[in-house]
Write a protein that holds these residues in place. Structure first.
Motif, PDB file in Angstrom:
ATOM      1  N   ARG A 180      -2.368  -6.359  -9.705  1.00 23.69           N
ATOM      2  CA  ARG A 180      -1.119  -6.941  -9.636  1.00 23.69           C
ATOM      3  C   ARG A 180      -1.316  -6.534  -7.942  1.00 23.69           C
ATOM      4  NH1 ARG A 180       3.116  -4.804 -12.151  1.00 23.69           N
ATOM      5  NH2 ARG A 180       1.460  -2.644 -12.072  1.00 23.69           N
ATOM      6  N   PHE A 181      -0.626  -5.859  -7.881  1.00 20.10           N
ATOM      7  CA  PHE A 181      -0.348  -5.905  -6.702  1.00 20.10           C
ATOM      8  C   PHE A 181      -1.102  -6.813  -5.234  1.00 20.10           C
ATOM      9  CE2 PHE A 181       3.189  -2.733  -6.731  1.00 20.10           C
ATOM     10  CZ  PHE A 181       3.222  -1.890  -8.022  1.00 20.10           C
ATOM     11  N   SER A 182      -1.087  -7.632  -4.346  1.00 18.37           N
ATOM     12  CA  SER A 182      -1.954  -7.804  -3.324  1.00 18.37           C
ATOM     13  C   SER A 182      -0.954  -8.019  -1.733  1.00 18.37           C
ATOM     14  CB  SER A 182      -2.582  -9.961  -3.402  1.00 18.37           C
ATOM     15  OG  SER A 182      -1.935 -10.388  -4.214  1.00 18.37           O
ATOM     16  N   ALA A 183      -1.649  -8.320  -0.881  1.00 17.13           N
ATOM     17  CA  ALA A 183      -0.183  -7.912   0.222  1.00 17.13           C
ATOM     18  C   ALA A 183      -1.826  -9.596   1.586  1.00 17.13           C
ATOM     19  CB  ALA A 183      -0.910  -7.188   0.913  1.00 17.13           C
ATOM     20  N   ARG A 184      -1.266  -9.868   2.081  1.00 16.50           N
ATOM     21  CA  ARG A 184      -1.878 -10.336   2.887  1.00 16.50           C
ATOM     22  C   ARG A 184      -1.539 -10.564   4.205  1.00 16.50           C
ATOM     23  NH1 ARG A 184      -0.899 -16.937   1.691  1.00 16.50           N
ATOM     24  NH2 ARG A 184       1.156 -16.682   1.310  1.00 16.50           N
ATOM     25  N   GLN A 185      -2.248 -10.835   5.189  1.00 17.44           N
ATOM     26  CA  GLN A 185      -1.750 -10.505   7.263  1.00 17.44           C
ATOM     27  C   GLN A 185      -1.200 -11.898   7.461  1.00 17.44           C
ATOM     28  OE1 GLN A 185      -2.732  -7.755   9.529  1.00 17.44           O
ATOM     29  NE2 GLN A 185      -1.120  -7.282  10.338  1.00 17.44           N
ATOM     30  N   PHE A 186      -0.608 -12.477   8.721  1.00 13.95           N
ATOM     31  CA  PHE A 186      -0.545 -13.753   8.938  1.00 13.95           C
ATOM     32  C   PHE A 186      -0.756 -13.556  10.698  1.00 13.95           C
ATOM     33  CE2 PHE A 186       0.611 -16.102   5.301  1.00 13.95           C
ATOM     34  CZ  PHE A 186       1.643 -15.410   5.016  1.00 13.95           C
ATOM     35  N   PRO A 187      -1.222 -15.164  11.670  1.00 12.60           N
ATOM     36  CA  PRO A 187      -1.541 -14.806  12.767  1.00 12.60           C
ATOM     37  C   PRO A 187      -1.055 -13.929  13.676  1.00 12.60           C
ATOM     38  CG  PRO A 187      -2.180 -16.772  11.560  1.00 12.60           C
ATOM     39  CD  PRO A 187      -1.202 -16.383  10.811  1.00 12.60           C
ATOM     40  N   ASN A 188       0.688 -14.385  13.477  1.00 13.08           N
ATOM     41  CA  ASN A 188       1.778 -13.491  13.854  1.00 13.08           C
ATOM     42  C   ASN A 188       1.654 -11.668  13.618  1.00 13.08           C
ATOM     43  OD1 ASN A 188       3.210 -13.983  11.381  1.00 13.08           O
ATOM     44  ND2 ASN A 188       4.713 -14.857  12.556  1.00 13.08           N
ATOM     45  N   TYR A 189       0.575 -11.682  12.712  1.00 15.79           N
ATOM     46  CA  TYR A 189       1.344  -9.727  12.198  1.00 15.79           C
ATOM     47  C   TYR A 189       1.372  -9.930  11.376  1.00 15.79           C
ATOM     48  CZ  TYR A 189      -2.839 -10.171  15.676  1.00 15.79           C
ATOM     49  OH  TYR A 189      -3.181 -10.251  17.117  1.00 15.79           O
ATOM     50  N   SER A 190       3.015 -10.698  10.601  1.00 12.86           N
ATOM     51  CA  SER A 190       3.672  -9.977   9.990  1.00 12.86           C
ATOM     52  C   SER A 190       3.282 -10.265   8.534  1.00 12.86           C
ATOM     53  CB  SER A 190       4.493 -11.458   9.587  1.00 12.86           C
ATOM     54  OG  SER A 190       4.288 -12.752   8.945  1.00 12.86           O
ATOM     55  N   SER A 191       3.812 -10.073   7.461  1.00 12.48           N
ATOM     56  CA  SER A 191       2.949  -9.404   6.058  1.00 12.48           C
ATOM     57  C   SER A 191       3.514  -9.717   4.747  1.00 12.48           C
ATOM     58  CB  SER A 191       2.033  -7.782   5.998  1.00 12.48           C
ATOM     59  OG  SER A 191       1.583  -7.645   4.984  1.00 12.48           O
ATOM     60  N   GLU A 192       2.856 -10.403   3.942  1.00 12.61           N
ATOM     61  CA  GLU A 192       3.632  -9.862   2.501  1.00 12.61           C
ATOM     62  C   GLU A 192       3.264  -9.294   1.920  1.00 12.61           C
ATOM     63  OE1 GLU A 192       4.886 -14.668   2.328  1.00 12.61           O
ATOM     64  OE2 GLU A 192       3.429 -14.158   1.468  1.00 12.61           O
ATOM     65  N   LEU A 193       3.326  -8.741   0.467  1.00  8.03           N
ATOM     66  CA  LEU A 193       3.402  -7.524  -0.463  1.00  8.03           C
ATOM     67  C   LEU A 193       3.622  -8.431  -1.729  1.00  8.03           C
ATOM     68  CD1 LEU A 193       2.027  -5.556  -0.798  1.00  8.03           C
ATOM     69  CD2 LEU A 193       4.160  -4.322  -1.597  1.00  8.03           C
ATOM     70  N   ASN A 194       2.691  -8.746  -2.554  1.00  3.85           N
ATOM     71  CA  ASN A 194       2.972  -9.291  -3.628  1.00  3.85           C
ATOM     72  C   ASN A 194       2.347  -8.731  -4.959  1.00  3.85           C
ATOM     73  OD1 ASN A 194       3.575 -12.845  -2.204  1.00  3.85           O
ATOM     74  ND2 ASN A 194       1.646 -12.252  -1.904  1.00  3.85           N
ATOM     75  N   VAL A 195       3.045  -8.736  -5.718  1.00  4.36           N
ATOM     76  CA  VAL A 195       3.721  -7.892  -7.160  1.00  4.36           C
ATOM     77  C   VAL A 195       3.333  -9.014  -8.017  1.00  4.36           C
ATOM     78  CG1 VAL A 195       3.443  -5.788  -8.419  1.00  4.36           C
ATOM     79  CG2 VAL A 195       4.298  -5.511  -5.797  1.00  4.36           C
ATOM     80  N   ASN A 196       2.615  -9.161  -8.895  1.00  4.48           N
ATOM     81  CA  ASN A 196       2.767 -10.333 -10.354  1.00  4.48           C
ATOM     82  C   ASN A 196       2.564  -8.892 -11.170  1.00  4.48           C
ATOM     83  OD1 ASN A 196       1.698 -11.980  -8.683  1.00  4.48           O
ATOM     84  ND2 ASN A 196      -0.612 -11.676  -8.625  1.00  4.48           N
ATOM     85  N   ALA A 197       3.426 -10.172 -12.374  1.00  7.31           N
ATOM     86  CA  ALA A 197       3.591  -9.221 -14.015  1.00  7.31           C
ATOM     87  C   ALA A 197       4.272  -7.651 -13.858  1.00  7.31           C
ATOM     88  CB  ALA A 197       2.303  -8.827 -14.538  1.00  7.31           C
ATOM     89  N   LEU A 198       5.425  -7.768 -12.985  1.00  4.84           N
ATOM     90  CA  LEU A 198       6.385  -6.397 -13.194  1.00  4.84           C
ATOM     91  C   LEU A 198       6.800  -5.791 -14.630  1.00  4.84           C
ATOM     92  CD1 LEU A 198       8.790  -8.224 -10.487  1.00  4.84           C
ATOM     93  CD2 LEU A 198       7.427  -6.460  -9.623  1.00  4.84           C
ATOM     94  N   LEU A 199       6.522  -4.561 -13.912  1.00  4.11           N
ATOM     95  CA  LEU A 199       6.919  -3.436 -15.053  1.00  4.11           C
ATOM     96  C   LEU A 199       7.864  -2.775 -14.331  1.00  4.11           C
ATOM     97  CD1 LEU A 199       2.780  -1.909 -15.666  1.00  4.11           C
ATOM     98  CD2 LEU A 199       4.672  -4.147 -16.417  1.00  4.11           C
ATOM     99  N   LEU A 200       8.392  -1.678 -15.065  1.00  2.00           N
ATOM    100  CA  LEU A 200       9.632  -1.463 -15.281  1.00  2.00           C
ATOM    101  C   LEU A 200       9.644  -0.345 -14.263  1.00  2.00           C
ATOM    102  CD1 LEU A 200      11.548  -0.879 -18.828  1.00  2.00           C
ATOM    103  CD2 LEU A 200      11.861  -1.907 -16.905  1.00  2.00           C
ATOM    104  N   GLY A 201       8.228   0.218 -14.398  1.00  2.39           N
ATOM    105  CA  GLY A 201       7.419   1.185 -13.487  1.00  2.39           C
ATOM    106  C   GLY A 201       7.208   0.882 -11.970  1.00  2.39           C
ATOM    107  N   ASP A 202       7.539  -0.057 -11.714  1.00  2.00           N
ATOM    108  CA  ASP A 202       7.552  -0.718 -10.582  1.00  2.00           C
ATOM    109  C   ASP A 202       8.831  -0.508  -9.614  1.00  2.00           C
ATOM    110  OD1 ASP A 202       4.900  -3.514 -11.575  1.00  2.00           O
ATOM    111  OD2 ASP A 202       4.533  -1.530 -10.842  1.00  2.00           O
ATOM    112  N   SER A 203       9.362  -0.667 -10.274  1.00  5.89           N
ATOM    113  CA  SER A 203      11.139  -0.200  -9.674  1.00  5.89           C
ATOM    114  C   SER A 203      11.301   0.943  -8.640  1.00  5.89           C
ATOM    115  CB  SER A 203      12.245   0.123 -10.226  1.00  5.89           C
ATOM    116  OG  SER A 203      12.285  -1.435 -11.114  1.00  5.89           O
TER     117      SER A 203
END
Lengths: 117, 112
Positions: free
Chosen positions: B63-86
């Motif tokens: 459910r956790f995924s990420a990527r890095q862009f050409p300018n080196y910034s990054s995104e973290l994606n979390v799908n189907a959130l659970l209470l424990g992801d807090s």
């Protein structure tokens, strides 16, 4: 699996006293880090230790590394209230890649330090 | 120089939703790592990216995924959130072969 254990997990001490926080880790590593975290804040880098016998000092804090014993210590000298925080040690689980691109860090649970006047 | 910048600083999501967290590393830093810190615990490693490639992954579900862009910034994606992801999600940037990591202020995610 790399395990990092800190002790104590909680420490209350008086100003002016000395104390040591211990960090043990379970497998060979070439990098050990110490961080400070204030409540609700991010991690502030304190020390990076890269070799056996390394010792670094900044103000009232001194960190050392014994890679053979897989032990690092953070010594606090003549504690002052401003040093109250949570202190984490962290260990790199793999050697850094040549040419860059290091791996993730494994953190201990942290030592919550309260220094009372 | 600007440090590591993370956005948003806080957000509240409902169970089952998806979330995207963003990180801009220090200028010139090409490596970004993501960590999850649950209250009262030490940070746990999620991902590390260097030169836009995944270089390390921690013990987190798909459910956790990420990527890095050409300018080196990054995104973290979390799908189907659970209470424990807090948790507080921290981004760290580094400039290999330097061994130092600089952490951002974090994004505090609350799942209700």
């Amino acid at each position: 699996e790399l395990k990092v254990e800190q002790n104590p997990l909680f420490l209350s001490m008086q100003e002016g006293k000395n104390y040591t926080i211990y960090c043990n880790y379970s497998t060979t590593s070439d990098r050990l880090y110490w961080y400070r975290q204030d409540p609700g804040k991010s991690l502030e880098s304190l020390f990076v230790l890269l070799s056996n016998g390394a010792v670094k000092q900044e103000g009232r804090l001194m960190a050392s590394l014994d890679t053979k014993a897989r032990l690092s210590t953070l010594h606090i000298t003549a504690a002052v209230h401003d040093l109250s925080a949570t202190y984490f040690c962290a260990v790199a689980s793999l050697p850094a890649y040549s040419g860059g691109g290091a791996d993730g860090l494994t953190f201990g649970k942290g030592t919550h330090l309260i220094i009372q006047p | 120089d600007a440090g590591v910048t993370q956005s948003p600083t806080h957000l509240i999501k409902t169970r089952g939703q998806q979330v995207t967290l963003r990180c801009s590393p220090i200028s010139g830093h090409k490596s970004v790592s993501w960590y999850q810190q649950v209250l009262g615990q030490g940070p746990q490693f999620i991902f590390q990216y260097y030169e836009k490639e995944e270089r390390g992954r921690g013990n987190f579900p798909d459910r956790f995924s990420a990527r890095q862009f050409p300018n080196y910034s990054s995104e973290l994606n979390v799908n189907a959130l659970l209470l424990g992801d807090s948790a507080l999600y921290l981004c760290a940037s580094s400039f290999p072969p330097s061994y130092g990591y600089t952490f951002g202020s974090g994004t505090r995610l609350t799942v209700v």
